[in-house]
Write an enzyme that holds these catalytic residues in place. Structure first.
Site, short mmCIF file in Angstrom:
data_model
loop_
_atom_site.label_atom_id
_atom_site.label_comp_id
_atom_site.label_asym_id
_atom_site.label_seq_id
_atom_site.Cartn_x
_atom_site.Cartn_y
_atom_site.Cartn_z
N LYS A 188 0.99 -1.23 0.05
CA LYS A 188 -0.13 -0.03 -0.09
C LYS A 188 0.82 1.10 -0.02
CE LYS A 188 -4.45 -1.69 1.61
NZ LYS A 188 -4.45 -2.13 2.96
N HIS B 24 0.79 8.18 7.29
CA HIS B 24 2.06 7.52 8.17
C HIS B 24 3.15 8.44 8.40
CE1 HIS B 24 0.45 3.76 6.04
NE2 HIS B 24 0.40 3.61 7.36
N HIS C 92 1.37 6.81 2.68
CA HIS C 92 0.79 8.18 2.25
C HIS C 92 0.64 9.04 3.67
CE1 HIS C 92 -2.42 6.70 5.45
NE2 HIS C 92 -2.18 5.68 4.97
N1 ARG Z 1 0.11 -1.01 10.10
C1 ARG Z 1 -0.69 -0.34 10.92
C2 ARG Z 1 -1.30 0.75 10.17
O1 ARG Z 1 -0.80 1.14 9.01
C3 ARG Z 1 0.21 0.46 12.06
C4 ARG Z 1 0.82 -0.42 13.06
C5 ARG Z 1 1.19 0.03 14.35
N2 ARG Z 1 1.79 -0.66 15.52
C6 ARG Z 1 1.22 -1.86 15.90
N3 ARG Z 1 2.06 -2.46 16.64
N4 ARG Z 1 0.03 -2.10 15.83
O2 ARG Z 1 -2.29 1.34 10.57
#
Ligand code: ARG
Length: 564
Positions: free
Chosen positions: A125, A131, A128
């Site tokens: 993905k 992040h 964006h």
């Molecule tokens: N990949 C997730 C997202 O983009 C964020 C992860 C955050 N970290 C975690 N340990 N859940 O929404």
């Protein structure tokens, strides 16, 4: 020397109260004409059965005025203290000049480990703007803790596992081509992923097929894993370009896939501890007693979930790093997710569940129309950062066309502006992108602080060789110098405060305050053309400000160019 403490000591003796009481009562007046410290006598009225102004008068009569106090005055019920600016400047500036880049560093974190889980984008993905916040705030929190002596572990918990990869494999096999993916990277992966969803609406068997592929991934099937690995590498390459632009690094890239073979024992443990419950074929942890919906651990089809991996990761991190705190940075729409699985850790009987800290932040909105949207409605980080650099270059081209390393400086200032904008307000507030505001060299912006730092550098360059031996600090008797010294003295506290609150904006705002005070100082006081002793003392302020600003910007992940 802590001046507030010294004033409290004096007061304790003169007013016949305890030192702690005096320290808690001494105020720093908002209005500077009321002195640098003020002691209100209202509360003493009851004890001494006298009118507060009379008590204030009596305290002053008993006080021995030390060297660092220039004047003591009674105004109504207050005893106001005015510090001797020269003595104060000496105390503060000597420290900064001596410690240099180490000014503000501390060892309070020695021997303690902080795990910081930030950025963590999803494979296949686009990276964006959403992040961006996690990346930038996490990076600043990392550096701020490091400054305080903590051992920090920066973790990129990539979203690289889950049923969506089954979908991607099906999509690729049906509508993808090696060439297109190689040429267009994540864009192409996105395209086929979207196509999968469109097609699956009329053809639900595609979903079953996708689930099967994910099961194959979980079981270590070669074909499935080879494709997955390829998608992973393509994505990482793109992410790393963004990290490189932002100057952000991680200690480990342990994404969700890292826990694939570590979840089974955790599920087993949950079972043994009688926390798992069956519900409609799925396994859940009931959280009704905490007024939350259940935490889903195993799907009906046997698949694990985001929460399953987070729980497993937390146990792994505790065992591996024995952290003092484990901090997670995501937008606030994940509040419930974290609250739920933190509670699962609690129910497992681990009292360190309280050291798991979700640090939420607000959304990013765009001052629309001005951002390039050549990729549809997702605004890609890489485009945004490139645009920031481009806009900055235009400004530099106009303001300082002769600048040597324009490319490099445009990058430092453009990216710095984006980071600063993100860290300027409390993190829970939404961030708005407005190029005009972000890149305003006179606003409360990154470029403004960087420009002020560059101004200090340029003064020092023009000053040539300077000795900071035997400075006549009494020459710093103006208000602007005093204001700067106060801000410099407060700087180490601000770093601690930012760490305690997990709030980089404390540092950001303090830097703006220092820049503003410095520009006033520069405006009010001639520096290079003053008489020798004044010149030297003022240059000491310039060096101290330069040192702290550079260091402060670094804590936020922002470069401090010497010229711009
Ligand atoms: N990949 C997730 C997202 O983009 C964020 C992860 C955050 N970290 C975690 N340990 N859940 O929404």
């Amino acid at each position: 020397m802590d001046f507030k403490v010294e004033v409290a000591k004096l007061l304790a003796a003169a007013a016949d109260v305890s030192f702690e009481d005096a320290l808690a009562t001494v105020e720093i007046p908002a209005n500077k004409t009321m002195g640098d410290f003020a002691y209100p006598c209202f509360r003493l009225a009851k004890v001494f059965r006298k009118a507060p102004p009379m008590i204030a008068q009596e305290i002053v009569e008993k006080l021995d005025k030390p060297e660092f106090i220039e004047q003591i005055q009674v105004v109504g019920a207050y005893v106001n203290f005015y510090i001797n600016k020269g003595v104060y400047a000496q105390a503060v500036l000597k420290d900064v000049l001596k410690d240099k880049d180490n000014y503000g560093k501390s060892d309070i974190g020695n021997g303690k480990t902080i795990v910081i889980d930030y950025s963590s984008p999803n494979i296949a993905k686009p990276f964006h703007v959403g992040h961006l916040r996690s990346t930038v705030i996490g990076n600043a929190i990392y550096k701020i803790h490091e400054e305080l002596g903590y051992n920090c572990v920066g973790v990129n918990h990539l979203g690289d596992w889950g049923t969506q990869f089954g979908k991607l494999i099906v999509a690729y096999r049906n509508w993808g081509s090696k060439e297109a993916v190689e040429n267009n990277g994540i864009q192409e992966l996105m395209r086929i992923y979207v196509k999968f969803h469109d097609e699956a609406e009329n053809n639900p068997s595609l979903d079953d097929e996708a689930r099967l592929w994910f099961v194959k991934m979980q079981e270590g099937d070669q074909e499935a894993l080879t494709l997955w690995k390829w998608f992973y590498e393509i994505s990482i390459k793109e992410f790393e370009r963004v990290y490189e632009m932002l100057g952000v690094k991680f200690d480990v890239y342990t994404g969700e896939s890292f826990y694939n073979d570590k979840m089974a024992p955790v599920v087993e443990e949950l079972k043994n501890k009688n926390i798992l419950k069956e519900s409609e074929g799925a396994l859940i942890v009931d959280l009704e007693d905490k007024n939350m919906p259940p935490c889903l651990i195993i799907r009906k089809d046997g698949g694990t979930l985001y929460a399953t991996r987070d729980i497993t990761a937390a146990l792994y991190r505790k065992k591996t790093y024995n952290f003092e705190k484990c901090i997670y940075l995501t937008a606030l729409d994940q509040n419930l997710h974290f609250a739920q699985w933190f509670e699962v850790i609690h129910k497992m009987g681990y009292d360190w569940y309280k050291d798991l800290i979700h640090v939420p932040f607000g959304l990013v909105s765009l001052d629309s129309g001005k951002l390039s949207t050549r990729h549809g409605n997702v605004v890609l980080m890489e485009d945004l950062l490139s645009q920031a650099i481009g806009e900055t270059k235009k400004i530099i081209e106009e303001k300082n066309p002769g600048l040597e390393n324009k490319e490099e400086v445009s990058k430092q200032v453009g990216i710095g502006a984006v980071i600063f904008n993100d860290l300027y307000n409390g993190r829970i507030k939404d961030v708005v992108f407005s190029w005009e505001r972000m890149l305003n060299f006179d606003g409360e912006t990154g470029p403004y602080v960087q420009y002020t730092h560059a101004r200090a550098c340029s003064i020092l360059k023009r000053a040539g060789e300077i000795s900071f031996e035997n400075i006549e600090y009494s020459k710093l008797s103006d208000d602007a110098s005093l204001d700067i010294c106060k801000l410099l003295e407060a700087y180490p506290d601000k770093i601690r405060d930012a760490a305690n609150k997990l709030e980089p904006s404390v540092v950001t705002r303090h830097l703006v305050a220092i820049a503003q005070a410095f520009n006033k100082f520069y405006h009010d006081n001639p520096i290079l053309n003053s008489e020798e002793e004044v010149r030297q003392a003022r240059l000491a302020i310039v060096v101290a400000v330069k040192t702290v600003m550079k260091q402060g910007l670094n804590l936020l992940g922002i470069d401090a160019p010497e010229q711009m």
